[in-house]
Write an enzyme that holds these catalytic residues in place. Structure first.
Site, mmCIF file in Angstrom:
data_model
loop_
_atom_site.group_PDB
_atom_site.id
_atom_site.type_symbol
_atom_site.label_atom_id
_atom_site.label_comp_id
_atom_site.label_asym_id
_atom_site.label_seq_id
_atom_site.Cartn_x
_atom_site.Cartn_y
_atom_site.Cartn_z
ATOM 1 N N CYS A 134 9.956 -27.127 21.917
ATOM 2 C CA CYS A 134 9.760 -25.945 21.074
ATOM 3 C C CYS A 134 8.288 -25.909 20.700
ATOM 4 O O CYS A 134 7.540 -26.815 21.046
ATOM 5 C CB CYS A 134 10.585 -26.035 19.802
ATOM 6 S SG CYS A 134 12.320 -26.349 20.108
ATOM 7 N N ARG A 173 7.126 -23.262 26.258
ATOM 8 C CA ARG A 173 7.904 -24.440 25.886
ATOM 9 C C ARG A 173 9.330 -24.095 25.459
ATOM 10 O O ARG A 173 10.184 -24.961 25.347
ATOM 11 C CB ARG A 173 7.207 -25.203 24.754
ATOM 12 C CG ARG A 173 5.893 -25.789 25.196
ATOM 13 C CD ARG A 173 5.351 -26.751 24.196
ATOM 14 N NE ARG A 173 6.290 -27.787 23.797
ATOM 15 C CZ ARG A 173 6.517 -28.897 24.469
ATOM 16 N NH1 ARG A 173 5.897 -29.119 25.598
ATOM 17 N NH2 ARG A 173 7.374 -29.789 24.016
ATOM 18 N N TRP A 233 13.562 -23.628 21.727
ATOM 19 C CA TRP A 233 14.327 -23.892 22.932
ATOM 20 C C TRP A 233 15.512 -24.729 22.463
ATOM 21 O O TRP A 233 15.357 -25.840 21.985
ATOM 22 C CB TRP A 233 13.439 -24.645 23.911
ATOM 23 C CG TRP A 233 14.145 -25.074 25.127
ATOM 24 C CD1 TRP A 233 14.391 -24.321 26.233
ATOM 25 C CD2 TRP A 233 14.715 -26.351 25.358
ATOM 26 N NE1 TRP A 233 15.079 -25.061 27.131
ATOM 27 C CE2 TRP A 233 15.291 -26.304 26.615
ATOM 28 C CE3 TRP A 233 14.796 -27.523 24.612
ATOM 29 C CZ2 TRP A 233 15.945 -27.387 27.168
ATOM 30 C CZ3 TRP A 233 15.436 -28.602 25.151
ATOM 31 C CH2 TRP A 233 15.997 -28.522 26.422
ATOM 32 N N ASN A 272 10.260 -29.478 15.391
ATOM 33 C CA ASN A 272 10.439 -29.806 16.817
ATOM 34 C C ASN A 272 11.044 -31.194 16.895
ATOM 35 O O ASN A 272 10.700 -32.060 16.086
ATOM 36 C CB ASN A 272 9.094 -29.887 17.542
ATOM 37 C CG ASN A 272 8.519 -28.530 17.840
ATOM 38 O OD1 ASN A 272 9.167 -27.514 17.618
ATOM 39 N ND2 ASN A 272 7.296 -28.514 18.337
ATOM 40 N N GLY A 273 11.869 -31.440 17.902
ATOM 41 C CA GLY A 273 12.451 -32.772 18.075
ATOM 42 C C GLY A 273 13.928 -32.756 17.738
ATOM 43 O O GLY A 273 14.567 -31.696 17.719
ATOM 44 N N GLU A 293 9.366 -36.760 50.352
ATOM 45 C CA GLU A 293 8.652 -36.102 49.259
ATOM 46 C C GLU A 293 7.233 -36.656 49.127
ATOM 47 O O GLU A 293 6.275 -35.905 48.928
ATOM 48 C CB GLU A 293 9.463 -36.276 47.961
ATOM 49 C CG GLU A 293 8.823 -35.745 46.694
ATOM 50 C CD GLU A 293 8.457 -34.265 46.746
ATOM 51 O OE1 GLU A 293 8.877 -33.562 47.677
ATOM 52 O OE2 GLU A 293 7.706 -33.832 45.867
ATOM 53 N N LYS A 303 3.912 -34.362 49.512
ATOM 54 C CA LYS A 303 2.880 -34.292 48.463
ATOM 55 C C LYS A 303 1.508 -34.547 49.066
ATOM 56 O O LYS A 303 0.558 -33.835 48.825
ATOM 57 C CB LYS A 303 3.175 -35.374 47.421
ATOM 58 C CG LYS A 303 3.440 -35.137 46.025
ATOM 59 C CD LYS A 303 4.079 -33.993 45.411
ATOM 60 C CE LYS A 303 4.441 -32.793 46.159
ATOM 61 N NZ LYS A 303 5.622 -32.093 45.841
ATOM 62 N N GLU A 353 0.329 -31.677 51.518
ATOM 63 C CA GLU A 353 0.032 -30.416 50.824
ATOM 64 C C GLU A 353 -1.365 -30.388 50.221
ATOM 65 O O GLU A 353 -2.037 -29.373 50.271
ATOM 66 C CB GLU A 353 0.989 -30.242 49.629
ATOM 67 C CG GLU A 353 2.290 -29.591 49.919
ATOM 68 C CD GLU A 353 3.046 -29.328 48.628
ATOM 69 O OE1 GLU A 353 3.257 -28.161 48.313
ATOM 70 O OE2 GLU A 353 3.431 -30.288 47.933
ATOM 71 N N HIS A 387 13.122 -45.882 67.014
ATOM 72 C CA HIS A 387 13.655 -44.948 68.011
ATOM 73 C C HIS A 387 12.597 -43.953 68.482
ATOM 74 O O HIS A 387 12.942 -42.907 69.017
ATOM 75 C CB HIS A 387 14.880 -44.216 67.438
ATOM 76 C CG HIS A 387 16.008 -45.152 67.132
ATOM 77 N ND1 HIS A 387 16.753 -45.772 68.112
ATOM 78 C CD2 HIS A 387 16.478 -45.633 65.953
ATOM 79 C CE1 HIS A 387 17.656 -46.562 67.548
ATOM 80 N NE2 HIS A 387 17.500 -46.503 66.240
ATOM 81 N N LYS A 403 2.543 -20.985 44.658
ATOM 82 C CA LYS A 403 3.497 -21.680 43.795
ATOM 83 C C LYS A 403 4.906 -21.141 43.993
ATOM 84 O O LYS A 403 5.880 -21.877 43.928
ATOM 85 C CB LYS A 403 3.056 -21.531 42.331
ATOM 86 C CG LYS A 403 3.890 -22.313 41.349
ATOM 87 C CD LYS A 403 3.707 -23.811 41.523
ATOM 88 C CE LYS A 403 4.691 -24.636 40.724
ATOM 89 N NZ LYS A 403 4.840 -25.992 41.255
HETATM 90 O O1 M6R Z 1 10.415 -22.933 43.580
HETATM 91 P P1 M6R Z 1 11.148 -23.720 44.619
HETATM 92 O O2 M6R Z 1 11.557 -25.051 44.150
HETATM 93 O O3 M6R Z 1 12.311 -22.969 45.197
HETATM 94 O O4 M6R Z 1 10.094 -23.921 45.783
HETATM 95 C C1 M6R Z 1 10.422 -24.532 46.975
HETATM 96 C C2 M6R Z 1 9.180 -24.978 47.722
HETATM 97 O O5 M6R Z 1 8.395 -23.859 48.040
HETATM 98 C C3 M6R Z 1 8.349 -25.954 46.899
HETATM 99 O O6 M6R Z 1 9.101 -27.058 46.512
HETATM 100 C C4 M6R Z 1 7.134 -26.427 47.711
HETATM 101 O O7 M6R Z 1 7.557 -27.241 48.759
HETATM 102 C C5 M6R Z 1 6.166 -27.157 46.778
HETATM 103 N N1 M6R Z 1 4.834 -26.692 47.014
HETATM 104 C C6 M6R Z 1 6.213 -28.621 46.935
HETATM 105 O O8 M6R Z 1 5.234 -29.300 46.241
#
Ligand code: M6R
Length: 603
Positions: free
Chosen positions: A2, A27, A75, A99-100, A479, A483, A486, A502, A598
């Site tokens: 919050c 928040r 929230w 908050n909390g 993952e 990361k 990207e 393999h 994003k």
């Molecule tokens: O908003 P979403 O979680 O649906 O997005 C899915 C992917 O576009 C997202 O996770 C993308 O792979 C990120 N850039 C990963 O860091």
């Protein structure tokens, strides 16, 4: 989750509060409220939903002259998002924002109800204001009454209280939730983070746990946790809002990695109970006649889905399939009504995931989404939703969203396992015990960050990275590789460790970097053999493990080994920091990597 703003001074108070709350709205935005005392008179306004509703409601009101004011954007944790549950909470003649979580609120509430106090809301916060007024009746001294009140509270709080019994003061206390005091001449500001007061206050003091006091006549009296008065050492306040939003971190991604411990607490609040998992937002009928689960997602969210599938099958004993949304859409899938269709998305706007969900809805499946953004398209399209409560994620490379998605899937697994009677009480207790340790496992220490910073310089070249792991550490390897690629633009792949022999092992030489996830609690000997095979072919090995590994060229020693998920989250932080540090050394814009967005709202 919050936000709090407070002000004492002669400026127009409504706008100071509303503008400040706007900065904190991300928040929590299920309701908001403000309370102002000027000329000895108390005024308050509350509205459900976004801050805009409160702005509309207060359009005709404006304050003038000296006064005190507090505001809050909520929230919900205790009680639904209604106007009655919105802060500030009113006693007979005082208002409080908080908050909390007050852990012992029920006990205090019972005591107050026994002496005839009437509660209007379902919140824990309302107990503070009634307890204060009861103490003030006995002590006839608002400050002593406030002090006595907070000494009764257990849990985490940051709170502000104003009262007609002393209309020029704001009483404050902080324990476990953030709060700061801003100064500009005679004007005094309070806020739960510094963005609301940037450009308004010139100096700041960040309260420490256990501190409390009051502000009056342009002065603040501050006391430490044992009641000793403290000198306030003010710091200059940043003037650049953008910089301040990063809280001194170089990139939002870095800030978001550091935030994971806190957001994990937010994600767990009200859901991880003493001996079970609770999802207030779920109807238990959702799982009636469900015999299997299909999870659909993209990118990082897909990796959390893969992790969840291991957990759901192992612990809840429910067959679970995971699909990449963009593939699922065109494969003419066979959908059966006894399948629960789960989507996972940080943004809630990913076009492929949304379309997959629409297909499932058209086929008459029950749907559930795990999402970070309330009211997003995917949340609206789903018959039910669990919010991850990670807060706004600004870095394009998802970090805290992944952490909270995975946590929700783990909690959901235990919830279903219990509902279907597929888990023993002892196993459930063990899992809950481990869950409670996760926020601590996510804390980034200077030592760890420094070590990864130093190591990163050795990984700026080469012909590629393999992140390898087994079981739940395979999706974590995927993952980790995503990361890195990207934000560093280096080639990286995640692979199941047992699969290297393999084919991919043909690539092994000293310029192939292997990031080996070697947990002690899950298949350690198996992964160890796979890494030995790579080492024998001269691959450069960075081992991440609680167990020393002599063939490693580089080694990051982890702390936890008692539960696979604890190891998982600890290693997750390490892979995130590694990607961050390599990319910073390469001079990349970590928050806005090339070619990415994003929210991917196109096919
Ligand atoms: O908003 P979403 O979680 O649906 O997005 C899915 C992917 O576009 C997202 O996770 C993308 O792979 C990120 N850039 C990963 O860091």
């Amino acid at each position: 989750m919050c936000g709090i703003v407070g002000y004492i001074g002669a400026k127009e108070k409504k706008n100071i509060l509303l503008d400040g709350l706007k900065e904190l709205e991300y928040r929590g935005y299920d309701s908001a409220g403000i309370a102002i005392i000027e000329n000895g008179e108390l005024k308050h306004f509350k509205a459900v939903g976004k801050l805009k509703n409160l702005r509309d409601k207060t359009k005709k009101y404006s304050s003038s002259g000296f006064g005190v004011a507090i505001g809050h954007t909520r929230w919900a944790t205790h009680g639904k998002p209604t106007e009655l549950n919105a802060h500030p909470h009113l006693g007979e003649y005082s208002f409080v924002v908080h908050n909390g979580i007050i852990e012992n609120y029920q006990e205090i509430k019972n005591e107050l109800e026994d002496v005839g106090v009437n509660f209007l809301s379902q919140t824990d916060t309302e107990t503070i204001v009634h307890l204060f007024e009861k103490n003030n009746t006995n002590l006839n001294n608002p400050f002593h009454a406030f002090k006595k009140t907070i000494s009764k509270l257990n849990g985490a709080y940051a709170t502000l209280l104003i009262t007609e019994a002393e209309p020029e003061s704001i009483f404050f206390a902080k324990n476990g939730s953030p709060m700061l005091i801003g100064f500009n001449g005679d004007e005094i500001y309070f806020a739960s983070s510094d963005t609301p007061i940037i450009g308004k206050a010139t100096e700041v003091y960040y309260l420490e746990d256990g501190e409390y006091g009051y502000a009056k006549n342009g002065e603040v009296k501050l006391f430490d946790s044992i009641g000793i008065e403290k000198e306030i050492i003010k710091k200059p306040l940043a003037t650049d809002k953008k910089m301040a939003q990063k809280d001194g971190f170089r990139f939002f991604m870095e800030k978001e990695i550091y935030e994971q411990s806190q957001v994990m607490n937010d994600c767990m609040i009200g859901r991880v109970l003493d001996n079970r998992i609770e999802f207030e937002e779920l109807d238990s009928n959702l799982f009636r006649d469900i015999n299997s689960i299909k999870i659909c997602a993209c990118g990082t969210s897909y990796h959390s889905a893969l992790t969840g599938a291991y957990l759901l099958e192992r612990l809840a004993k429910i067959p679970t399939q995971v699909e990449i949304a963009s593939e699922f859409r065109y494969k003419e899938p066979l959908l059966q009504k006894d399948t629960l269709f789960i989507t996972i998305s940080q943004s809630g706007e990913t076009a492929d995931t949304l379309e997959a969900l629409k297909m499932a809805n058209r086929a008459g499946l029950k749907s559930l989404t795990i999402c970070n953004v309330d009211n997003s398209s995917i949340v609206r399209e789903s018959s039910s939703a669990i919010l991850t409560r990670a807060g706004i994620e600004k870095g394009v490379a998802s970090t805290k969203a992944f952490a909270t998605q995975t946590m929700v899937l783990w909690m959901l697994t235990l919830y279903i396992a219990e509902l279907k009677g597929n888990i023993s009480k002892d196993r459930l207790d063990d899992e809950l015990h481990a869950i409670r340790k996760i926020p601590k496992a996510l804390i980034v220490t200077d030592r760890l960050h420094d070590k990864i910073h130093r190591l990163s310089k050795r990984y700026l070249h080469g012909h590629g990275f393999f992140f390898i792991g087994r079981d739940i550490f395979f999706p974590l390897a995927l993952e980790g590789a995503l990361k890195l690629k990207e934000i560093s633009y280096l080639h990286a792949e995640g692979y199941p460790a047992g699969e290297m022999k393999h084919g991919p092992i043909a690539l092994a030489d000293s310029e192939l970097f292997t990031i080996a996830l070697m947990p002690k609690s899950l298949h350690y000997d198996k992964i160890k053999s796979n890494v030995e095979e790579l080492s024998a072919r001269d691959a450069t090995i960075l081992a991440i493990s609680p167990e020393e590994f002599e063939l490693a060229d580089d080694f990051i020693k982890t702390k936890y080994s008692s539960h696979a998920m604890l190891e998982f989250f600890e290693m997750m932080v390490i892979t995130q920091l590694l990607a961050l540090e390599i990319s910073i050394r390469l001079g990349n814009d970590v928050d806005m990597p090339r070619n990415l967005a994003k929210s991917v709202t196109v096919e």
